[in-house]
Each structure stands twice: as structure tokens, then as C-alpha cells.
Design a protein around this motif. Structure first.
Motif, PDB file in Angstrom:
ATOM      1  N   ILE A  38      21.558  42.562  30.165  1.00  0.00           N
ATOM      2  CA  ILE A  38      22.107  42.195  28.861  1.00  0.00           C
ATOM      3  C   ILE A  38      21.503  43.098  27.788  1.00  0.00           C
ATOM      4  O   ILE A  38      20.379  43.590  27.942  1.00  0.00           O
ATOM      5  N   VAL A  39      22.277  43.311  26.731  1.00  0.00           N
ATOM      6  CA  VAL A  39      21.778  44.051  25.567  1.00  0.00           C
ATOM      7  C   VAL A  39      21.724  43.074  24.403  1.00  0.00           C
ATOM      8  O   VAL A  39      22.696  42.361  24.155  1.00  0.00           O
ATOM      9  N   VAL A  40      20.600  43.013  23.711  1.00  0.00           N
ATOM     10  CA  VAL A  40      20.511  42.160  22.518  1.00  0.00           C
ATOM     11  C   VAL A  40      20.139  43.011  21.305  1.00  0.00           C
ATOM     12  O   VAL A  40      19.457  44.024  21.426  1.00  0.00           O
ATOM     13  N   GLY A 163      38.604  44.368  33.410  1.00  0.00           N
ATOM     14  CA  GLY A 163      37.513  43.448  33.719  1.00  0.00           C
ATOM     15  C   GLY A 163      36.386  44.208  34.386  1.00  0.00           C
ATOM     16  O   GLY A 163      36.472  45.434  34.595  1.00  0.00           O
ATOM     17  N   ILE A 164      35.333  43.484  34.767  1.00  0.00           N
ATOM     18  CA  ILE A 164      34.095  44.165  35.139  1.00  0.00           C
ATOM     19  C   ILE A 164      33.350  43.387  36.223  1.00  0.00           C
ATOM     20  O   ILE A 164      33.455  42.164  36.282  1.00  0.00           O
ATOM     21  N   THR A 165      32.648  44.121  37.072  1.00  0.00           N
ATOM     22  CA  THR A 165      31.757  43.497  38.060  1.00  0.00           C
ATOM     23  C   THR A 165      30.338  43.993  37.780  1.00  0.00           C
ATOM     24  O   THR A 165      30.133  45.193  37.606  1.00  0.00           O
ATOM     25  N   LEU A 199      38.553  54.006  35.523  1.00  0.00           N
ATOM     26  CA  LEU A 199      37.361  53.479  36.191  1.00  0.00           C
ATOM     27  C   LEU A 199      36.169  53.827  35.300  1.00  0.00           C
ATOM     28  O   LEU A 199      36.049  54.975  34.845  1.00  0.00           O
ATOM     29  N   ARG A 200      35.302  52.857  35.067  1.00  0.00           N
ATOM     30  CA  ARG A 200      34.173  53.085  34.157  1.00  0.00           C
ATOM     31  C   ARG A 200      32.922  52.457  34.760  1.00  0.00           C
ATOM     32  O   ARG A 200      32.994  51.371  35.335  1.00  0.00           O
ATOM     33  N   VAL A 201      31.800  53.162  34.626  1.00  0.00           N
ATOM     34  CA  VAL A 201      30.512  52.557  34.987  1.00  0.00           C
ATOM     35  C   VAL A 201      29.636  52.551  33.742  1.00  0.00           C
ATOM     36  O   VAL A 201      29.384  53.605  33.145  1.00  0.00           O
ATOM     37  N   LEU A 202      29.190  51.380  33.354  1.00  0.00           N
ATOM     38  CA  LEU A 202      28.223  51.270  32.264  1.00  0.00           C
ATOM     39  C   LEU A 202      26.842  51.138  32.893  1.00  0.00           C
ATOM     40  O   LEU A 202      26.555  50.150  33.568  1.00  0.00           O
ATOM     41  N   TYR A 203      26.022  52.189  32.673  1.00  0.00           N
ATOM     42  CA  TYR A 203      24.695  52.294  33.293  1.00  0.00           C
ATOM     43  C   TYR A 203      23.654  51.893  32.239  1.00  0.00           C
ATOM     44  O   TYR A 203      23.549  52.540  31.195  1.00  0.00           O
ATOM     45  N   LEU A 211      17.856  48.189  37.042  1.00  0.00           N
ATOM     46  CA  LEU A 211      18.993  48.830  36.390  1.00  0.00           C
ATOM     47  C   LEU A 211      20.181  47.874  36.435  1.00  0.00           C
ATOM     48  O   LEU A 211      20.488  47.288  37.477  1.00  0.00           O
ATOM     49  N   TYR A 212      20.849  47.738  35.278  1.00  0.00           N
ATOM     50  CA  TYR A 212      22.080  46.941  35.211  1.00  0.00           C
ATOM     51  C   TYR A 212      23.244  47.911  35.284  1.00  0.00           C
ATOM     52  O   TYR A 212      23.329  48.832  34.468  1.00  0.00           O
ATOM     53  N   ILE A 213      24.137  47.766  36.276  1.00  0.00           N
ATOM     54  CA  ILE A 213      25.351  48.585  36.265  1.00  0.00           C
ATOM     55  C   ILE A 213      26.571  47.661  36.268  1.00  0.00           C
ATOM     56  O   ILE A 213      26.609  46.653  36.975  1.00  0.00           O
ATOM     57  N   GLY A 257      37.395  39.039  34.433  1.00  0.00           N
ATOM     58  CA  GLY A 257      38.437  39.574  33.549  1.00  0.00           C
ATOM     59  C   GLY A 257      38.075  39.325  32.094  1.00  0.00           C
ATOM     60  O   GLY A 257      37.724  38.204  31.729  1.00  0.00           O
ATOM     61  N   TYR A 258      38.154  40.359  31.263  1.00  0.00           N
ATOM     62  CA  TYR A 258      37.829  40.206  29.830  1.00  0.00           C
ATOM     63  C   TYR A 258      38.726  39.148  29.189  1.00  0.00           C
ATOM     64  O   TYR A 258      39.937  39.139  29.403  1.00  0.00           O
ATOM     65  N   GLN A 259      38.133  38.292  28.348  1.00  0.00           N
ATOM     66  CA  GLN A 259      38.942  37.307  27.620  1.00  0.00           C
ATOM     67  C   GLN A 259      38.241  36.831  26.352  1.00  0.00           C
ATOM     68  O   GLN A 259      37.024  36.937  26.218  1.00  0.00           O
ATOM     69  N   CYS A 282      35.061  39.351  24.408  1.00  0.00           N
ATOM     70  CA  CYS A 282      34.966  40.502  25.308  1.00  0.00           C
ATOM     71  C   CYS A 282      33.610  41.171  25.087  1.00  0.00           C
ATOM     72  O   CYS A 282      33.082  41.158  23.974  1.00  0.00           O
ATOM     73  N   PRO A 283      33.049  41.788  26.132  1.00  0.00           N
ATOM     74  CA  PRO A 283      31.670  42.274  25.995  1.00  0.00           C
ATOM     75  C   PRO A 283      31.497  43.657  25.370  1.00  0.00           C
ATOM     76  O   PRO A 283      30.353  44.120  25.266  1.00  0.00           O
ATOM     77  N   ALA A 284      32.558  44.314  24.919  1.00  0.00           N
ATOM     78  CA  ALA A 284      32.447  45.706  24.475  1.00  0.00           C
ATOM     79  C   ALA A 284      31.266  45.954  23.532  1.00  0.00           C
ATOM     80  O   ALA A 284      30.529  46.928  23.671  1.00  0.00           O
ATOM     81  N   LEU A 285      31.069  45.094  22.544  1.00  0.00           N
ATOM     82  CA  LEU A 285      29.987  45.296  21.568  1.00  0.00           C
ATOM     83  C   LEU A 285      28.708  44.558  21.975  1.00  0.00           C
ATOM     84  O   LEU A 285      27.735  44.541  21.218  1.00  0.00           O
ATOM     85  N   ALA A 286      28.714  43.950  23.157  1.00  0.00           N
ATOM     86  CA  ALA A 286      27.535  43.253  23.691  1.00  0.00           C
ATOM     87  C   ALA A 286      27.006  42.218  22.696  1.00  0.00           C
ATOM     88  O   ALA A 286      25.833  42.223  22.336  1.00  0.00           O
ATOM     89  N   GLN A 287      27.899  41.334  22.255  1.00  0.00           N
ATOM     90  CA  GLN A 287      27.510  40.381  21.211  1.00  0.00           C
ATOM     91  C   GLN A 287      27.777  38.918  21.573  1.00  0.00           C
ATOM     92  O   GLN A 287      27.575  38.037  20.730  1.00  0.00           O
TER      93      GLN A 287
HETATM   94  C1  3HM Z   1      26.274  45.691  27.416  1.00  0.00           C
HETATM   95  C2  3HM Z   1      27.734  45.727  27.715  1.00  0.00           C
HETATM   96  N1  3HM Z   1      28.523  46.462  26.939  1.00  0.00           N
HETATM   97  C3  3HM Z   1      29.847  46.548  27.181  1.00  0.00           C
HETATM   98  C4  3HM Z   1      30.396  45.890  28.242  1.00  0.00           C
HETATM   99  C5  3HM Z   1      31.827  45.997  28.500  1.00  0.00           C
HETATM  100  O1  3HM Z   1      32.553  46.632  27.694  1.00  0.00           O
HETATM  101  O2  3HM Z   1      32.284  45.458  29.507  1.00  0.00           O
HETATM  102  C6  3HM Z   1      29.609  45.113  29.065  1.00  0.00           C
HETATM  103  C7  3HM Z   1      28.251  45.037  28.783  1.00  0.00           C
HETATM  104  O3  3HM Z   1      27.434  44.313  29.546  1.00  0.00           O
END
Ligand code: 3HM
Ligand code: FAD
Length: 369
Positions: A38-40, A163-165, A199-203, A211-213, A257-259, A282-287
Motif C-alpha cells: 500500500i502507498v500512504v 482490474g488488477i492482481t 498489460l501493466r505492472v506496478l512495481y 516488494l509489492y507488484i 475489477g476496478y470499481q 479505483c486505486p489509481a491515486l492510491a487514496q
Molecule cells: C499504489 C497503487 N497505485 C495504483 C494502482 C492502480 O492503478 O491499480 C494500484 C495501487 O496499489
């Protein structure tokens, strides 16, 4: 309190430190959190500081040198986020930090206690048939909130195509460095590919060892969204991440799935809703968790200032003042999910960082400057 997640533990600790007697009912048989990293940001870091938990939080978390964005492995930006406080960590570290703060503040946390619903006059009921009364009931029981649903508060749910795993894996920094020596592997690196395939990987390094991926793909892409992950596919597109993708492939994983969830009202009588129960995003801004902790704190302050008889009005006023900040970050996060515009880089500027910079503990935050 219904729910012992980030929102519930934060509100409970804040209220206990302000003199309330607080009981948290958590449905899960054990107190722990799911997920990976997580990002805070400043908004929740300020709250954590008020809870006396900064020292614990800092111990196994980090601030990466930059948030780097790549498209087809070409660097678009390396944002150093100067002037913004932010921290990466595992979700279990944030959870343990908040649980420890709750216990120190004298909060009673009951695991294996499932809430069935609540009424506006301050009654709470449990699935085992028990009932109780309180001056304030908080529904912090996540996106499927039983408290919210029992009040029949109308809601709107918006889903996105992506969406994301999420995985927590060993850092393997030396192996990654051997594959790509010029990369700063302490950075957050947002690896985007849109063409020919999304396809996207957030590292995200969470600390020295972990490491969170997060692997993003459209839900319509059966191979991209498959769990356990299709290792050959992901390694072909992101060869520089082969060692950590191999670790991710060993765990089952869950595609999310983003919602976005938006409620007609966050309060009803003596009941208030916070966190994903009220405003999943949705988690884009990690908020998501940041806004949850922000609203948990401001709710505790507003409820403490009110007498029991004024609670319904005090809660309404709290929603009136605080909700616009959350509405805006929900909208922005939904827009990023829809447009995939984070892939352009340089997105942590202007309106996008309003929530990250917000200080919910500043008593003068609503006065015109
Ligand atoms: C930290 C973070 N940032 C963005 C996403 C995303 O766009 O799915 C997910 C995250 O955990
Ligand atoms: P939850 O974490 O869902 O907690 C709710 C709790 O209530 C749970 O413990 C549950 O067991 C309990 N419960 C449920 N029903 C009942 C019941 N009937 N009775 C009793 N207990 C009950 N946010 C960030 O700030 N930064 C990020 O980097 C970030 N990344 C994310 C990445 C992804 C892919 C996703 C999906 C989300 C992300 N978020 C992030 C959002 C964040 O995870 C959520 O917003 C946050 O967990 C919400 O906290 P909460 O306490 O409201 O809900």
C-alpha cells in the motif's frame, strides 16, 4: 464499530483517545488484513501521527526516491514528489501499526463478531442474535457493508474495464539489477504497455525485503486476468521482471475489477459510514485507505464535539464539510481508471494531489486562506 479494517481501527483509536469507550466488531475470526502492499500519503500520515503511531509506521516502510512511469519500457517521467509526504509498506505492516495503536488507546477489538445491521436510533444487531445500543455507530465494514445495506441507503456502483492482481514477493534486487543495471530498483516503477496489448505492472518496493507488484489487465483479456498468472505471457512482455514474476506465479492471486461506490448519504441518525463502506474508489491515486483514515479522524473530532442529542446533526455537518474532498478523489480515480492516463507520466501534480496534500488534522482547514 462494525469492521476492524483501516477505517474502523483508525476511527476507534481516535475516539478512544478523545475519551470514548469503543468496541470494534470484526467479522473475521482473526485480526489481519488481506492484500499485498500500500502507498500512504500526507493526509493519512497526519492522522497516524495524531494516533501516536508514526514511530511504528516508519520502522518497516520506505519513501522510494521517485515514482517512475514507463511506456513500453521507455521512461516517461521520474517524479521525486518533492514536498509531498508519502510512504510505501505492506498492508500487514499498516494494519499491525493501527491495531497496536488501538490496543494502546484501550479499544476493545472483538474478532469473530459479525454485525447484521444498525438502526438510526443507535441500535446494532449481530448475526448471532445479540443486540446493543450506542451513542454513535460506525459502519466501517468495507465495500459490502452490512450496516449500510441494513439502512437501505441508495448507492451507485460504477465498474471499469480494467482490474488488477496483487502480490507480495521478495525484493530480489541483485537479480533485477543484473538484468537491468541502469534501473533504480528502489523507485516505484509503473510499467505500462497499451499497444498492442494493455498489460501493466506496478512495481512498488514496500521495505528492504518485500516488494509489492500489481498486474493490471482488462477483465475482457482472459489470459491477462487469469489467476494464477500466465507466467509465460507476463514474462514475455516484462522480461526485466522475470525473477519477481516467477515468485508471483507461485501464489494463487485474486483478480480485482476496478470499481467506485457512491452513496446518497454517509449518515443516518446516529449511524455514520466511513471507508469503502461509504466511498470505495479505483486505486489509481492510491487514496482508498488514505481517504478512509482521513474521514475516520474527522468523524471522531466532529462526534466528540457534539453531545449525544446533537449527534445526527453533527454527523450531517461532518459529511457536508468533509465529503467533497472524497467525492473529488473518487471522481479523479475513476477517470484515471477509465482513461489510463497515468501511463503518460507526470500525473502527481495539480488537482491530482489535492487529497495527498490535505491535512485533516488542521483545525483551520475549512477557513478561507
Ligand atoms: C499504489 C497503487 N497505485 C495504483 C494502482 C492502480 O492503478 O491499480 C494500484 C495501487 O496499489
Ligand atoms: P476494509 O479494508 O474492507 O475493511 C473492512 C473490515 O470490515 C474487514 O476487516 C471486514 O472483515 C470487516 N467486515 C465486513 N463485514 C462485516 C460485518 N458484517 N461485521 C463485522 N465486520 C465486517 N488505498 C490506499 O490508500 N493506498 C493504496 O495504495 C491502495 N491500493 C489499492 C490497490 C487495490 C488493487 C485496491 C483494490 C485497493 C487499494 N486501496 C489503496 C484501497 C484500500 O485497500 C481500501 O480503500 C481500504 O482497505 C478500505 O478500508 P476499510 O477499512 O474501509 O475497508
Amino acid at each position: 464499530m462494525s469492521g476492524g479494517g483501516f477505517a474502523g481501527l483508525t476511527a476507534a483509536t481516535a475516539l478512544a483517545r478523545m475519551g470514548w469507550s469503543v468496541r470494534v466488531h470484526e467479522r473475521a475470526p482473526e485480526l489481519r488484513t488481506e492484500g499485498a502492499g500500500i502507498v500512504v500519503w500526507n493526509n493519512s500520515l497526519q492522522v497516524i501521527d495524531k494516533l501516536g503511531a508514526t514511530h511504528d509506521l516508519m520502522s518497516r516502510s520506505m519513501t522510494p526516491p521517485a515514482y517512475e512511469t514507463r511506456m513500453n519500457n521507455v521512461i516517461q517521467s521520474q517524479e521525486t514528489l518533492d514536498g509531498i509526504s508519502w510512504r510505501t509498506m505492506t498492508r500487514s505492516h499498516l494494519f499491525e501499526t493501527l491495531l497496536c495503536a488501538a490496543r494502546e488507546a484501550g479499544v476493545q477489538v472483538l474478532a469473530g463478531s459479525e454485525v447484521a445491521g444498525a438502526t438510526p436510533d443507535g441500535k446494532i444487531s449481530f448475526t448471532n442474535g445479540d443486540t446493543a445500543e450506542a451513542d454513535l455507530i460506525i459502519g466501517a465494514d468495507g465495500v459490502g457493508s452490512a450496516v449500510r445495506d441494513s439502512l437501505e441507503i441508495p448507492l451507485k456502483r460504477e465498474r471499469s474495464r480494467d482490474g488488477i492482481t496483487r502480490f507480495l514477493v521478495p525484493r530480489r534486487k541483485a537479480e533485477l539489477q543484473a538484468l537491468e543495471p541502469d534501473t533504480e530498483w528502489d523507485n516505484v516503477i509503473d510499467f505500462w504497455n497499451l499497444d498492442p496489448r494493455v498489460l501493466r505492472v506496478l512495481y512498488t518496493p514496500a521495505n528492504e525485503d518485500e516488494l509489492y507488484i500489481a498486474l493490471m489487465s482488462p477483465a475482457a483479456d482472459a489470459d491477462g486476468s487469469r489467476v494464477p498468472i500466465d507466467l509465460d505471457l507476463w514474462t514475455a512482455v516484462f522480461p526485466q521482471l522475470a525473477p519477481v514474476l516467477a515468485d508471483a506465479a507461485k501464489t494463487p492471486g485474486k483478480y480485482y475489477g476496478y470499481q467506485t461506490t457512491r452513496l446518497e448519504s454517509w449518515t443516518d441518525g446516529k449511524v455514520a459510514l466511513i471507508g469503502d463502506a461509504a466511498h470505495a474508489m479505483c486505486p489509481a491515486l492510491a487514496q482508498g485507505a488514505g481517504a478512509a483514515m482521513q474521514n475516520a479522524w474527522t468523524l471522531a473530532v466532529a462526534a466528540t464535539a457534539a453531545g449525544a442529542a446533537e449527534m445526527p446533526e453533527a454527523l450531517k455537518e461532518w459529511e457536508r464539510l468533509e465529503r467533497p474532498f472524497t467525492d473529488r478523489v473518487q471522481d479523479r480515480s475513476q477517470q484515471y481508471a477509465d482513461t489510463r492516463a497515468m501511463s503518460q507520466g507526470n500525473q502527481f501534480v495539480g488537482d491530482s494531489i489535492e487529497t495527498a496534500l490535505y491535512n485533516p488534522t488542521d483545525p483551520n482547514r475549512h477557513t478561507v486562506k
